[in-house]
Design an enzyme around this catalytic site. Structure first.
Site, PDB file in Angstrom:
ATOM      1  N   SER B 129      -8.385 -24.663  17.368  1.00 55.84           N
ATOM      2  CA  SER B 129      -7.451 -25.269  18.314  1.00 55.84           C
ATOM      3  C   SER B 129      -6.478 -24.234  18.860  1.00 55.84           C
ATOM      4  O   SER B 129      -6.158 -23.238  18.192  1.00 55.84           O
ATOM      5  CB  SER B 129      -6.673 -26.355  17.569  1.00 55.84           C
ATOM      6  OG  SER B 129      -5.488 -26.696  18.229  1.00 55.84           O
ATOM      7  N   TYR B 153      -0.964 -28.124  11.047  1.00 57.89           N
ATOM      8  CA  TYR B 153      -2.317 -28.268  11.599  1.00 57.89           C
ATOM      9  C   TYR B 153      -2.828 -26.915  12.106  1.00 57.89           C
ATOM     10  O   TYR B 153      -3.938 -26.494  11.780  1.00 57.89           O
ATOM     11  CB  TYR B 153      -2.265 -29.287  12.741  1.00 57.89           C
ATOM     12  CG  TYR B 153      -3.544 -29.435  13.523  1.00 57.89           C
ATOM     13  CD1 TYR B 153      -4.586 -30.211  13.035  1.00 57.89           C
ATOM     14  CD2 TYR B 153      -3.698 -28.833  14.776  1.00 57.89           C
ATOM     15  CE1 TYR B 153      -5.754 -30.377  13.765  1.00 57.89           C
ATOM     16  CE2 TYR B 153      -4.863 -28.993  15.510  1.00 57.89           C
ATOM     17  CZ  TYR B 153      -5.887 -29.761  15.001  1.00 57.89           C
ATOM     18  OH  TYR B 153      -7.041 -29.918  15.729  1.00 57.89           O
ATOM     19  N   LYS B 157      -6.011 -24.747  10.706  1.00 55.55           N
ATOM     20  CA  LYS B 157      -7.107 -24.294  11.574  1.00 55.55           C
ATOM     21  C   LYS B 157      -7.241 -22.770  11.502  1.00 55.55           C
ATOM     22  O   LYS B 157      -8.349 -22.230  11.455  1.00 55.55           O
ATOM     23  CB  LYS B 157      -6.874 -24.744  13.019  1.00 55.55           C
ATOM     24  CG  LYS B 157      -7.118 -26.237  13.246  1.00 55.55           C
ATOM     25  CD  LYS B 157      -8.597 -26.596  13.107  1.00 55.55           C
ATOM     26  CE  LYS B 157      -8.902 -28.041  13.456  1.00 55.55           C
ATOM     27  NZ  LYS B 157     -10.303 -28.399  13.137  1.00 55.55           N
TER      28      LYS B 157
END
Lengths: 332, 332
Positions: B129, B153, B157
């Site tokens: 991402s 997050y 990732k």
């Protein structure tokens, strides 16, 4: 009154840091009252603490219980230096990930749980490595260059950096990660690590012993003396956390030098006879490994924060002679 | 004959990928014979497989046993799309790390163990991402820019990327990690994610409904249609692994557009009446979040490898009308 915990206290840097903290007796203007030294086994000699209460704990850092036990005494500063080194992490995949990744995560989680329990908020100093960088690399690497490790050790250190940044951003602790240059001159015996020759070609001739140079003299790399590296680690404990908001991990300043520079510094300090003890014998395996390593950095953030490199390669040799060579002579 | 496994098959991209693989019936010139769809719960409808045998498995990806069970059938291509999304990973620290970090690591370890057992060597496609990037950022981010996430997050990732690169370097599998642009127009209902408005201000007016714009029209960001994103994921399965040696993870090409560009594309396709349905109401919280996001990339590596972005923002809207809007009309 500051309570410091050194995880990895039996290593060269850990032991040097303990000595330095005891000698200074203070961090960022506050007296060090207690020093907990942790490693996998109790070393044969412990440093004299003087005014500092020194204690040693042995254990396995990859177990969550160990991390919780260490954090239970709520040290104000945690120096996390423990790691399986590069070669071993490459040979033993599971062990490298267990110690270098899980061990670091368990430690950070133990601090987080203590923070959630009672607001505990220590400074955590994490030693990372140039091994987080991987080819292709520019000749001079700035603070914005991407991290793409080419070893499991470098991967584990890079993950430690990411965790440190996230746990700090979340407010669980006040972390700082410092990427140490290659340590030179590493005291002790010649070792077989790919980087060993950078130290061997100086330390051995300084003691009147022969040394092998497995690469061309034009090879360039990034160095710090043990004294400077210990200085970085101690200084990292004192840096104002408010200045670290966006970038918690940074490359330390160093001396960018070629092997030829090393040899000229050796000549200046110990003369031609010392230089003549270096015999070149190219090792293609080492040439290949070293060719992917960083040559030089622009360590702007660390410099702004007051981290100080050695002045020159001659200063690196001088620091070795002052800090380690006398002992070697006494032992001889 | 290729057996594909999609982990996270119930999500928008996972479902679209399944549909696409069934329609194409092939990856890199080889027929897809079997498609295993995995997610936390079996969806109410499964795609018709035609010539492809389609099966669904439900389970918890954060359990090592689940990963081993999925790998037991030795799929040739594993698409790992499953993740706790940004907002939830920020709210629930443990859950985010358990699913996004441990889940990914368990999967990679299950593949490693299978590799060690019998030489199993699948292509693993991991969706990363833009959240791996964090401020300060240049206006255009190239493939060499440092990864410093500002969310848990993004951290998870980024760690997934590092693991994928190391496990691939070790030869356990042939991995590729692709950083997807922000998906626009996201089909479905308006959502409260900070990025939701990028889609809302197009999708709602296209359906004759009002939409709120919480930022200035000058805000610039990086976009891909669901169709382009699904194309990236499918293409990632076909890229020659020999071309990925040094950089296994890369940013996908996209359309760099301002909100004003979005609005003009809407005007060109749906007219002034549609544009009039957008009401600006500045939300300082969203303005602050978006200000730290990337604006544009130079996705050189991905472009060289043949990943294809949408042609323009009008093309993004057109793709939405073709792929999703007819269904919405049928339902209405």
């Amino acid at each position: 009154m500051v309570h410091c915990l050194i995880i990895g206290a039996a290593g060269m840097l850990g032991a040097g840091l303990a000595k330095r903290l005891i000698e200074d007796g203070a961090i960022a203007g506050k007296a060090v009252s207690r020093l907990t030294l942790f490693d996998i086994a109790v070393p044969s000699t412990l440093p004299e603490g003087g005014k500092v209460v020194v204690e040693f704990e042995a254990g396995d850092i990859s177990s969550p219980e160990t991390a919780e036990r260490l954090v239970a005494t709520r040290p104000d500063v945690i120096f996390h230096l423990a790691a399986i080194v590069s070669g071993e992490a490459e040979r033993d995949f599971d062990k490298g990930y267990r110690i270098n990744l899980d061990g670091t995560r368990h430690l950070f989680d133990a601090v987080r749980k203590a923070h959630e329990a009672d607001g505990y908020y220590p400074r955590v100093v994490f030693t990372s490595s140039l091994a987080v960088f991987g080819s292709p690399l520019p000749d001079v690497i700035d603070d914005d260059y991407i991290i793409t490790p080419r070893s499991s050790y470098g991967t584990q250190k890079a993950i430690g950096e990411l965790l440190l940044a996230d746990y700090s951003r979340r407010g669980f602790f006040d972390g700082i990660g410092i990427r140490l240059p290659t340590i030179c001159i590493r005291p002790g015996k010649p070792n077989a690590a790919a980087s060993g020759f950078f130290s061997n070609i100086l330390r051995e001739p300084l003691a009147g012993l022969p040394a092998t140079l497995p690469v061309e003299p034009s090879v360039r790399h990034w160095f710090a003396s043990p004294r400077a590296a210990i200085g970085f680690i101690a200084h990292a404990a004192a840096v104002d956390g408010a200045l670290l908001k966006e970038r918690r991990n940074m490359t330390m300043p160093g001396v960018s030098a070629t092997v030829a520079d090393e040899i000229e510094a050796l000549r200046a300090i110990a003369g031609d006879d010392a230089v003549k003890l270096i015999r070149q014998e190219i090792d293609p395996a080492i040439v290949a490994i070293i060719s992917t390593w960083p040559k030089a950095f622009e360590a702007s953030q660390a410099e702004k924060l007051g981290f100080k490199a050695d002045q020159s390669f001659e200063a690196i040799i001088q620091a070795y002679l002052e800090d380690y060579a006398p002992k070697a002579e006494k032992q001889a």
